[in-house]
Design a protein around this motif. Structure first.
Motif, mmCIF file in Angstrom:
data_model
loop_
_atom_site.group_PDB
_atom_site.id
_atom_site.type_symbol
_atom_site.label_atom_id
_atom_site.label_comp_id
_atom_site.label_asym_id
_atom_site.label_seq_id
_atom_site.Cartn_x
_atom_site.Cartn_y
_atom_site.Cartn_z
ATOM 1 N N SER A 39 2.671 18.094 33.965
ATOM 2 C CA SER A 39 1.786 17.330 33.089
ATOM 3 C C SER A 39 0.940 16.339 33.871
ATOM 4 O O SER A 39 0.806 15.196 33.484
ATOM 5 C CB SER A 39 2.605 16.606 32.026
ATOM 6 O OG SER A 39 3.417 15.620 32.628
ATOM 7 N N ILE A 41 -1.905 15.000 34.023
ATOM 8 C CA ILE A 41 -3.148 14.806 33.292
ATOM 9 C C ILE A 41 -3.711 13.450 33.683
ATOM 10 O O ILE A 41 -2.972 12.541 34.057
ATOM 11 C CB ILE A 41 -2.933 14.913 31.767
ATOM 12 C CG1 ILE A 41 -1.989 13.835 31.257
ATOM 13 C CG2 ILE A 41 -2.403 16.269 31.392
ATOM 14 C CD1 ILE A 41 -1.865 13.814 29.759
ATOM 15 N N GLN A 43 -5.207 9.806 33.330
ATOM 16 C CA GLN A 43 -4.845 8.688 32.462
ATOM 17 C C GLN A 43 -6.043 7.767 32.290
ATOM 18 O O GLN A 43 -6.724 7.443 33.246
ATOM 19 C CB GLN A 43 -3.698 7.885 33.080
ATOM 20 C CG GLN A 43 -2.445 8.689 33.365
ATOM 21 C CD GLN A 43 -1.657 9.013 32.125
ATOM 22 O OE1 GLN A 43 -1.545 8.195 31.224
ATOM 23 N NE2 GLN A 43 -1.107 10.210 32.074
ATOM 24 N N LYS A 45 -6.289 4.113 30.686
ATOM 25 C CA LYS A 45 -5.584 3.001 30.067
ATOM 26 C C LYS A 45 -6.578 1.872 29.823
ATOM 27 O O LYS A 45 -7.186 1.361 30.752
ATOM 28 C CB LYS A 45 -4.441 2.518 30.959
ATOM 29 C CG LYS A 45 -3.617 1.429 30.326
ATOM 30 C CD LYS A 45 -2.441 1.044 31.200
ATOM 31 C CE LYS A 45 -1.622 -0.045 30.552
ATOM 32 N NZ LYS A 45 -0.506 -0.448 31.400
ATOM 33 N N THR A 66 -6.716 14.472 29.160
ATOM 34 C CA THR A 66 -6.644 13.038 29.442
ATOM 35 C C THR A 66 -5.778 12.356 28.402
ATOM 36 O O THR A 66 -5.905 12.624 27.205
ATOM 37 C CB THR A 66 -8.050 12.411 29.410
ATOM 38 O OG1 THR A 66 -8.890 13.120 30.321
ATOM 39 C CG2 THR A 66 -8.024 10.952 29.785
ATOM 40 N N LYS A 67 -4.929 11.475 28.853
ATOM 41 C CA LYS A 67 -4.154 10.637 27.934
ATOM 42 C C LYS A 67 -4.850 9.282 27.864
ATOM 43 O O LYS A 67 -4.919 8.554 28.841
ATOM 44 C CB LYS A 67 -2.717 10.461 28.402
ATOM 45 C CG LYS A 67 -1.901 9.620 27.431
ATOM 46 C CD LYS A 67 -0.459 9.515 27.846
ATOM 47 C CE LYS A 67 0.311 8.691 26.829
ATOM 48 N NZ LYS A 67 1.709 8.548 27.214
ATOM 49 N N SER A 69 -4.864 5.579 26.373
ATOM 50 C CA SER A 69 -3.892 4.658 25.789
ATOM 51 C C SER A 69 -4.470 3.256 25.707
ATOM 52 O O SER A 69 -5.277 2.845 26.529
ATOM 53 C CB SER A 69 -2.594 4.655 26.593
ATOM 54 O OG SER A 69 -2.820 4.254 27.915
ATOM 55 N N SER A 94 -1.765 5.752 21.691
ATOM 56 C CA SER A 94 -2.245 6.726 22.675
ATOM 57 C C SER A 94 -2.582 8.056 22.003
ATOM 58 O O SER A 94 -2.123 8.353 20.905
ATOM 59 C CB SER A 94 -1.206 6.944 23.778
ATOM 60 O OG SER A 94 -0.048 7.548 23.255
ATOM 61 N N LYS A 95 -3.397 8.822 22.735
ATOM 62 C CA LYS A 95 -3.823 10.131 22.244
ATOM 63 C C LYS A 95 -4.203 10.983 23.439
ATOM 64 O O LYS A 95 -4.802 10.488 24.385
ATOM 65 C CB LYS A 95 -5.022 9.969 21.313
ATOM 66 C CG LYS A 95 -5.510 11.255 20.692
ATOM 67 C CD LYS A 95 -6.629 10.997 19.700
ATOM 68 C CE LYS A 95 -7.036 12.293 19.034
ATOM 69 N NZ LYS A 95 -8.035 12.075 17.988
ATOM 70 N N GLU A 96 -3.852 12.264 23.399
ATOM 71 C CA GLU A 96 -4.261 13.192 24.449
ATOM 72 C C GLU A 96 -5.481 13.966 23.955
ATOM 73 O O GLU A 96 -5.506 14.437 22.836
ATOM 74 C CB GLU A 96 -3.119 14.140 24.801
ATOM 75 C CG GLU A 96 -2.023 13.451 25.577
ATOM 76 C CD GLU A 96 -1.000 14.415 26.123
ATOM 77 O OE1 GLU A 96 -1.319 15.607 26.329
ATOM 78 O OE2 GLU A 96 0.131 13.968 26.344
#
Length: 127
Positions: A39, A41, A43, A45, A66-67, A69, A94-96
């Motif tokens: 995973s 991916i 980030q 933030k 992309t995560k 957050s 958060s959302k992917e």
């Protein structure tokens, strides 16, 4: 004689228990490393404090998972990334997502947070 037998059995049971414990820990560590490797991916933030974000501009690559957050440093905030349908708040931090369209998008605080709320904006650049 029985004392020796019980002593040996006790030592064997302890060694067996420790072996099982360390095997379980080792298996969990391997699974955690495998999850982290699979995973990978990017980030994004976003840290929100009173009337500002931690950066004026955020940059991500398009076409990659992309995560996104939201982290609240001070105050209570909720954000929306205009044109992408992304809304994050304390309940949904958060959302992917995979950004498909390169461009520049505005990040706004959408929860009235005080006197500087109107100036609480940032930009997301999708390359």
């Amino acid at each position: 004689m029985q004392k020796w037998i019980f002593f040996v059995l006790f030592i064997l049971a302890g060694a067996l228990g420790l072996g099982v414990l360390f095997q379980d820990i080792s298996n969990r560590q391997e699974a955690k490393e495998a999850d982290a490797a699979s995973s990978k991916i990017q980030q994004l933030k976003i840290v929100a404090s009173n009337w500002q974000f931690d950066q004026a501009d955020f940059t991500v690559k398009s076409g990659e998972p992309t995560k996104v957050s939201l982290s609240l440093k001070e105050g209570v905030h909720a954000i929306e990334i205009q044109g992408l349908g992304i809304k994050l708040d304390k309940e949904n931090p958060s959302k992917e997502i995979t950004f498909d369209k390169p461009g520049t998008y505005e990040i706004d605080c959408v929860l009235p947070c005080g006197e500087g709320h109107a100036k609480m904006k940032s930009k997301l650049v999708v390359q």
